[in-house]
Each structure stands twice: as C-alpha cells, then as structure tokens.
Write a protein that holds these residues in place. Structure first.
Motif, mmCIF file in Angstrom:
data_model
loop_
_atom_site.group_PDB
_atom_site.id
_atom_site.type_symbol
_atom_site.label_atom_id
_atom_site.label_comp_id
_atom_site.label_asym_id
_atom_site.label_seq_id
_atom_site.Cartn_x
_atom_site.Cartn_y
_atom_site.Cartn_z
ATOM 1 N N TYR A 240 0.789 -1.058 -0.046
ATOM 2 C CA TYR A 240 0.023 0.050 -0.084
ATOM 3 C C TYR A 240 0.990 1.070 0.027
ATOM 4 C CZ TYR A 240 -3.394 -3.329 1.523
ATOM 5 O OH TYR A 240 -4.335 -4.662 1.481
ATOM 6 N N LYS A 241 0.641 2.005 -0.990
ATOM 7 C CA LYS A 241 1.182 3.520 -1.143
ATOM 8 C C LYS A 241 0.150 4.580 -0.754
ATOM 9 C CE LYS A 241 4.826 1.369 -4.225
ATOM 10 N NZ LYS A 241 5.449 1.489 -5.453
ATOM 11 N N GLY A 242 0.732 5.838 -1.127
ATOM 12 C CA GLY A 242 0.154 7.007 -0.911
ATOM 13 C C GLY A 242 -0.722 7.157 0.410
ATOM 14 N N LEU A 243 0.350 6.771 1.472
ATOM 15 C CA LEU A 243 -0.469 6.791 3.005
ATOM 16 C C LEU A 243 -0.434 8.315 3.405
ATOM 17 C CD1 LEU A 243 1.427 3.843 4.284
ATOM 18 C CD2 LEU A 243 -0.694 3.785 3.202
ATOM 19 N N GLN A 244 -1.205 8.441 4.281
ATOM 20 C CA GLN A 244 -1.266 9.984 4.993
ATOM 21 C C GLN A 244 -0.346 10.153 6.187
ATOM 22 O OE1 GLN A 244 -3.247 12.388 3.436
ATOM 23 N NE2 GLN A 244 -3.627 10.468 1.765
ATOM 24 N N GLN A 245 0.628 9.795 6.208
ATOM 25 C CA GLN A 245 1.805 10.069 7.068
ATOM 26 C C GLN A 245 1.911 11.432 7.533
ATOM 27 O OE1 GLN A 245 2.668 9.044 4.260
ATOM 28 N NE2 GLN A 245 4.535 10.070 3.628
ATOM 29 N N GLN A 275 -1.951 11.523 11.774
ATOM 30 C CA GLN A 275 -2.885 12.178 12.337
ATOM 31 C C GLN A 275 -4.255 11.115 12.186
ATOM 32 O OE1 GLN A 275 -3.376 15.546 9.899
ATOM 33 N NE2 GLN A 275 -2.263 16.732 11.609
ATOM 34 N N SER A 276 -5.225 11.026 13.458
ATOM 35 C CA SER A 276 -6.263 10.412 13.414
ATOM 36 C C SER A 276 -7.164 10.905 12.334
ATOM 37 C CB SER A 276 -6.955 10.389 14.572
ATOM 38 O OG SER A 276 -8.176 9.703 14.909
ATOM 39 N N PRO A 277 -7.821 9.936 11.615
ATOM 40 C CA PRO A 277 -7.871 8.361 11.602
ATOM 41 C C PRO A 277 -6.980 7.816 10.795
ATOM 42 C CG PRO A 277 -9.667 9.265 10.324
ATOM 43 C CD PRO A 277 -8.910 10.227 10.651
ATOM 44 N N TYR A 278 -5.974 8.345 10.021
ATOM 45 C CA TYR A 278 -5.174 7.873 9.072
ATOM 46 C C TYR A 278 -4.397 6.825 9.244
ATOM 47 C CZ TYR A 278 -6.927 12.181 6.730
ATOM 48 O OH TYR A 278 -7.570 13.270 6.332
ATOM 49 N N GLY A 279 -4.011 6.442 10.479
ATOM 50 C CA GLY A 279 -3.067 5.385 10.877
ATOM 51 C C GLY A 279 -2.897 5.169 12.542
ATOM 52 N N PRO A 280 -2.197 4.336 12.690
ATOM 53 C CA PRO A 280 -1.766 4.054 14.308
ATOM 54 C C PRO A 280 -1.203 5.430 14.957
ATOM 55 C CG PRO A 280 -0.862 2.280 12.984
ATOM 56 C CD PRO A 280 -1.290 3.300 11.703
ATOM 57 N N GLN A 281 -1.731 5.776 15.971
ATOM 58 C CA GLN A 281 -1.054 6.947 16.689
ATOM 59 C C GLN A 281 0.153 6.766 17.459
ATOM 60 O OE1 GLN A 281 -3.178 10.078 16.287
ATOM 61 N NE2 GLN A 281 -3.603 8.489 14.602
ATOM 62 N N LEU A 282 1.000 6.453 16.614
ATOM 63 C CA LEU A 282 2.301 5.973 17.249
ATOM 64 C C LEU A 282 3.331 7.157 17.509
ATOM 65 C CD1 LEU A 282 3.495 3.388 14.794
ATOM 66 C CD2 LEU A 282 2.767 2.858 16.945
ATOM 67 N N LYS A 283 3.799 7.083 18.799
ATOM 68 C CA LYS A 283 5.110 7.930 19.107
ATOM 69 C C LYS A 283 5.932 6.661 19.518
ATOM 70 C CE LYS A 283 1.953 11.489 21.070
ATOM 71 N NZ LYS A 283 1.823 12.458 22.351
#
Length: 293
Positions: A240-245, A275-283
């Motif tokens: 999967y590409k074009g992610l919303q990081q 950013q929510s909700p585009y992916g895991p809220q990782l720190k």
C-alpha cells in the motif's frame, strides 16, 4: 643657571618629539636610556607609546603614536591599556577569536532500535538507520570550542507488526488487522523514508569526547506498508502506497562520541506519525550507535 638647563632640555625634547612624529619610519628602533616606566595604550586603530625616563633634572616623557590601516587588522581587541614597570616583568595581551565556518560531508551514520508507545497496538519495536548529515555547515571559534551546525540527512524507519497481523488500507486509512483462517503472515511492516534537517550544538569534553544535543526536523516524504502472505501453497504480497503520514515531524536527540569515530545516541519523537484516523497513533523513542567521520 639651572633654569637655563631646564629650558634648554625642554626645547630639545619638544623638537625631538616633533621630529620623531614627523619623520621617523615605522620600523625605526629607538633606544631610550634610563627608562623608568612604559605606558602603551590603544584606541581604535591608533597605538600610543609613552616612556618616562630619569634625568638629572627630574623626569622626562617621550611619546610616539602610530595608526594601523584597517586592512592590517589581525583580530585583536579594539582597545587595550596596560602598564609595564621595568624590573617587574609584567606582561599583558588581549585577543579576539573570530567565528570560523567549515563544511563537512557524510557525518554521523546511525543505526538503532526504535521503541513505540502511545497507541502502539500490535506494532512491534523495530529499527531505524540513516545518515544524520549527508552535507552540513558548522560554525565555531576554533578547535575544542563549542560549535553549532545545520545539515541535510536521510533516514528510514521500519514498523513491523506482531505475528498474525497484517496491514490493510481502507480508503485513506491504514489499519492492522488479524489474518483470517488459512492465512499465514510471513512478514508485514510499515516503512517510512525521511529527509532530515538536524540543528545540533556540539560541546567538546576534552580532546577526544564530544557531547551533541539538538533538534531534528523530519520530512516524511514517502511511506509504504507491505505484507507477505501464504495461503495454502500459494504466496502473495500486498503493498500500500499513498499513505497519509505526517509530512513534517520533529525529534529531540543527544549523543556522546569518542575520538570522533564511535558513539551512542538517544532520540525522542513526541509527535505521532499519523494524524487520526489515517493510521496508528504511534509515538516513539530510540537508542543506538553512531559512526562519525
């Protein structure tokens, strides 16, 4: 008679003073006998030398001044004032260090372990690797002095999933979901590639050890999530590409290096990768080793 001698001596001294100021070359050596005290003072580009001598009739004063052109400035202070009594050997000097600029390439290669927190879910601790400074510029006042630098670097981070989970993209959102029955997950990970702008302050600790602290701006220009699956006897790979990081994140970093060759570092990323909700809220935070050139 004594007054006549004094007057005659004063006239000769004045004539000699005027003659010295008007015609004496800068490199002329002047020998003064019975010198008692020397006073050297400087204001802007003019240096004044005054010599007090002992005479039979009392004390006499000889003075000489010279002006140096700005192009001959070698970095000394704009003004200084000191007195040298003969027989004591007192010396004084003053200088000003100039800011030096230097350039460097391929500085600070790093590799480390990244530890996730804050909504890490089923994301495992993984690794990061990169070059903190592909090119850079540094300002300092000389060797073994603190310095400030700014550069351009490149790095990559990998976020792997726990066994049995896989990345799935729905619309613009990225999720980690458990694999279904009959599906074996061989590997699954999220990779993020960044350009970095490190702003670093270096503090020498002796001649062989350096402590570095600063902030790093990370431009997360490209990210992809991929999984390798095995269903029955067939193998599949999804990407999967074009992610919303987040396009821009920031890190705080510190390192301790020995002999400008090896070192250790620690970094902290207080911003979430998505950013929510585009992916895991990782720190995350990381520790690792550096190789310095």
């Amino acid at each position: 008679m004594k007054k006549i001698y004094l007057s005659f001596a004063f006239i000769l001294s004045s004539i000699f003073h005027i003659f010295a100021q008007s015609y004496e070359l800068p490199d002329t050596v002047k020998v003064i006998e019975n010198a008692n005290k020397v006073l050297i003072s400087r204001s802007a580009d003019t240096t004044l030398i005054e010599v007090e001598t002992e005479k039979d009739y009392g004390k006499d004063l000889f003075s000489y001044s010279v002006t140096v052109d700005d192009s001959e400035d070698i970095g000394s202070d704009d003004s200084f004032d000191f007195e040298i009594p003969f027989g004591i050997g007192k010396k004084s000097s003053s200088s000003r260090r100039r800011l030096q600029t230097s350039y460097f390439v391929m500085g600070n290669v790093y590799i480390g372990q990244r530890f996730n927190y804050s909504d890490k879910g089923n994301v495992k601790n993984s690794y990061e690797v990169g070059v903190r400074n592909l090119i850079g510029i540094r300002w300092s006042y000389g060797n073994y002095c603190p310095s400030f630098s700014i550069g351009l670097g490149y790095g990559a981070q990998r976020y792997s999933a726990h066994k049995g989970f896989m990345y799935v993209k729905e619309g613009s959102n990225l999720f980690l979901v458990p694999a279904g029955d009959g599906v074996e997950v061989k590997s699954t990970d999220l990779q993020v590639f960044t350009f970095q702008i490190p702003l670093l302050f270096t503090i020498p600790m002796g001649r062989t050890v350096e402590f570095v602290v600063g902030a790093v701006g990370c431009f997360n220009t490209y990210a992809r999530a991929s999984s390798e699956l095995k269903i029955d006897s067939s193998k599949y790979k999804t990407t999967y590409k074009g992610l919303q990081q987040r396009l821009l994140t920031a890190e705080l970093t510190a390192s301790l290096g020995v002999c400008n060759i090896l070192g250790v570092y620690a970094s902290w990323s207080p911003m979430t990768l998505f950013q929510s909700p585009y992916g895991p809220q990782l720190k995350s935070w990381s520790i690792g080793a550096t190789i310095n050139f």
